[in-house]
Structures are given as C-alpha cells and as structure tokens.
Design a protein around this motif. Structure first.
Motif, mmCIF file in Angstrom:
data_model
loop_
_atom_site.group_PDB
_atom_site.id
_atom_site.type_symbol
_atom_site.label_atom_id
_atom_site.label_comp_id
_atom_site.label_asym_id
_atom_site.label_seq_id
_atom_site.Cartn_x
_atom_site.Cartn_y
_atom_site.Cartn_z
ATOM 1 N N LYS A 40 0.964 -1.097 0.207
ATOM 2 C CA LYS A 40 -0.179 0.091 0.521
ATOM 3 C C LYS A 40 0.480 1.434 0.272
ATOM 4 C CE LYS A 40 -4.710 -1.503 2.536
ATOM 5 N NZ LYS A 40 -5.084 -1.890 3.395
ATOM 6 N N ARG A 41 0.508 2.403 -0.937
ATOM 7 C CA ARG A 41 1.143 3.693 -1.037
ATOM 8 C C ARG A 41 1.416 3.775 0.332
ATOM 9 N NH1 ARG A 41 1.879 7.433 -4.876
ATOM 10 N NH2 ARG A 41 1.971 5.933 -6.693
ATOM 11 N N LEU A 68 -4.998 11.700 -3.927
ATOM 12 C CA LEU A 68 -5.497 11.403 -3.135
ATOM 13 C C LEU A 68 -6.185 10.333 -2.945
ATOM 14 C CD1 LEU A 68 -5.743 14.249 -3.034
ATOM 15 C CD2 LEU A 68 -7.580 14.677 -1.871
ATOM 16 N N ASN A 69 -6.785 9.329 -2.413
ATOM 17 C CA ASN A 69 -7.833 8.369 -2.605
ATOM 18 C C ASN A 69 -8.496 8.616 -1.347
ATOM 19 O OD1 ASN A 69 -7.516 8.166 0.565
ATOM 20 N ND2 ASN A 69 -5.504 6.653 0.639
ATOM 21 N N THR A 70 -9.740 7.183 -2.394
ATOM 22 C CA THR A 70 -11.062 8.115 -1.884
ATOM 23 C C THR A 70 -11.413 9.174 0.155
ATOM 24 O OG1 THR A 70 -11.114 5.695 -0.739
ATOM 25 C CG2 THR A 70 -11.987 6.183 -3.152
ATOM 26 N N ILE A 125 -1.841 10.379 -0.675
ATOM 27 C CA ILE A 125 -0.936 9.222 -1.435
ATOM 28 C C ILE A 125 0.336 9.017 -1.990
ATOM 29 C CG2 ILE A 125 -2.773 7.726 -0.782
ATOM 30 C CD1 ILE A 125 -3.415 7.268 -3.421
ATOM 31 N N GLY A 126 0.202 10.491 -2.514
ATOM 32 C CA GLY A 126 1.868 11.092 -3.206
ATOM 33 C C GLY A 126 2.165 12.477 -3.309
ATOM 34 N N PHE A 183 -3.767 9.325 -13.088
ATOM 35 C CA PHE A 183 -4.072 7.592 -13.705
ATOM 36 C C PHE A 183 -3.223 6.644 -13.413
ATOM 37 C CE2 PHE A 183 -7.090 10.009 -16.651
ATOM 38 C CZ PHE A 183 -8.523 9.810 -15.894
ATOM 39 N N LEU A 184 -1.813 7.139 -13.577
ATOM 40 C CA LEU A 184 -0.840 5.803 -12.965
ATOM 41 C C LEU A 184 -0.998 5.517 -11.656
ATOM 42 C CD1 LEU A 184 1.493 6.864 -15.468
ATOM 43 C CD2 LEU A 184 0.579 4.901 -15.609
ATOM 44 N N ALA A 185 -1.627 6.908 -10.794
ATOM 45 C CA ALA A 185 -1.263 5.936 -9.275
ATOM 46 C C ALA A 185 -2.627 5.480 -8.738
ATOM 47 C CB ALA A 185 -1.088 7.096 -8.592
ATOM 48 N N ASN A 186 -4.242 5.876 -9.779
ATOM 49 C CA ASN A 186 -4.873 5.362 -9.611
ATOM 50 C C ASN A 186 -5.920 5.794 -8.616
ATOM 51 O OD1 ASN A 186 -7.539 4.041 -9.605
ATOM 52 N ND2 ASN A 186 -6.838 2.281 -7.850
#
Length: 198
Positions: free
Chosen positions: A69-70, A103-105, A110-111, A135-138
């Motif tokens: 996980k990031r 950002l995640n949900t 996360i980066g 997009f690459l980092a989802n």
C-alpha cells in the motif's frame, strides 16, 4: 488464483489441467507462502523443477504486490493542514514548481509529486501530464500546488486560467481537482478557502 496457475502452465506450453491437478495435490485448499514448509515446497518443485520454482516465485511476488500500500502522507480533508504541508515542502524554493497531490477515496494524500519546474517567475505545463500521473497512481482526486518565489501569495491571471482548465478537464475525466494552492515561505492561498473557482 487457480485460474492464473492454469494459464501460467498453458502459456509455457504445458497441459494446464494436468499441471493444476498436481498443484492441487500439494495445495488442496489454498496456502500462505509465509507458512509453507520447506519440505512441501521442495517436493512440489521436484515435480517440474524450473517451471514450478518460477511459479512459486511469481505467486510470492504477486502476494507481496497485493499487500503493498502506498504510504499516507497526510489527510487532505482540511485545507489548512494541506496548505501548511505544501508551504513547508515548497515555500522556500527559488524557482516556481508545480506539484500534484494524489488522493485516495478517504481524501488521504498518497503522493505529492513534482510535475514541472519553471523559472523564477513562472511555470508552464499542460493538464495531460498531471492527469496522466493521477491515473497511473489510481488516484481518486487531485490537489495542485505551486510556489511563488516572489512572495506574492495571490493567483495571477495565468494561474486562474490554468486552474479553470484543470477543473474542466477533471470534471470531464471524473477525476476532480479539489483545490489549488499557492504557497510562499510565509503564507498560502487556497481556492477552496476562498470559496470560488478563481
């Protein structure tokens, strides 16, 4: 997972169904690579040394990747915490730099990646690189931040135009731009705090 094992053997020119039967003899109800005893592993490998060893390495690598996980840098739910973070990271820079927060949900960062480095007074870039990286980092959403070495914390006309462009592209791609920051060594400006789309 057994479907992947079947296709692994088929891709190497073996009868996937036959090899899967052998696999099931050693691992009838699943397994944990971190608890597999050496004797079972060696017996399985001896059935087809090079191929079965490669399979175990591939499955082990897949398990490690699944667990990865990031790291979470911070929560972006409050613009002030992100503004201070971006200010610490970029406020002292002598050249303009544009960074994107991924950002995640849960709106956790996360980066935080540098997309462009410009001159003393400006940075020119296109939305393509920003959204491609997201997009690459989802990523679920993004925040952008750039610094003003001049010390002026307010957006220029170019800043406003670029942010509006990113807002539109983000809406079209269903990958929203949640905020845009300008930072200096002494302060930060947030589009969300100003409650307007520039």
């Amino acid at each position: 997972m057994k479907k992947q094992v079947f296709y692994f053997y088929e891709a190497l020119g073996f009868d996937g169904a036959e090899q899967l039967k052998v696999f099931n003899l050693y691992f009838p109800s699943g397994y944990d690579f971190f608890e597999m005893d050496e004797e079972t592993k060696e017996d399985f490998i001896s059935e087809n040394p090079a191929v079965n060893r490669a399979l175990l390495h591939a499955l082990f690598a897949g398990e490690k990747m699944r667990q990865y996980k990031r790291p979470i840098l911070l929560s972006a739910k409050h613009s002030e915490s992100f503004g201070r973070f971006a200010q610490e990271e970029m406020g002292q820079l002598r050249q303009e730099e544009l960074r994107v927060a991924l950002l995640n949900t849960q709106l956790e960062i996360i980066g935080f990646e540098t997309i462009f480095v410009g001159t003393l007074t400006e940075v020119s870039c296109s939305p393509r690189e920003i959204f491609q990286r997201a997009f690459l980092a989802n990523a679920y959403a993004i925040i952008i931040a750039h610094n003003h070495p001049s010390g002026t914390v307010y957006p220029s006309e170019q800043d406003a135009f670029f942010t509006k462009k990113l807002l539109k592209v983000g809406q079209d791609l269903n990958l929203p731009l949640l905020d845009s920051f300008i930072v200096t060594k002494d302060n930060y400006w947030s589009m969300a705090e100003e409650d307007k789309e520039l």
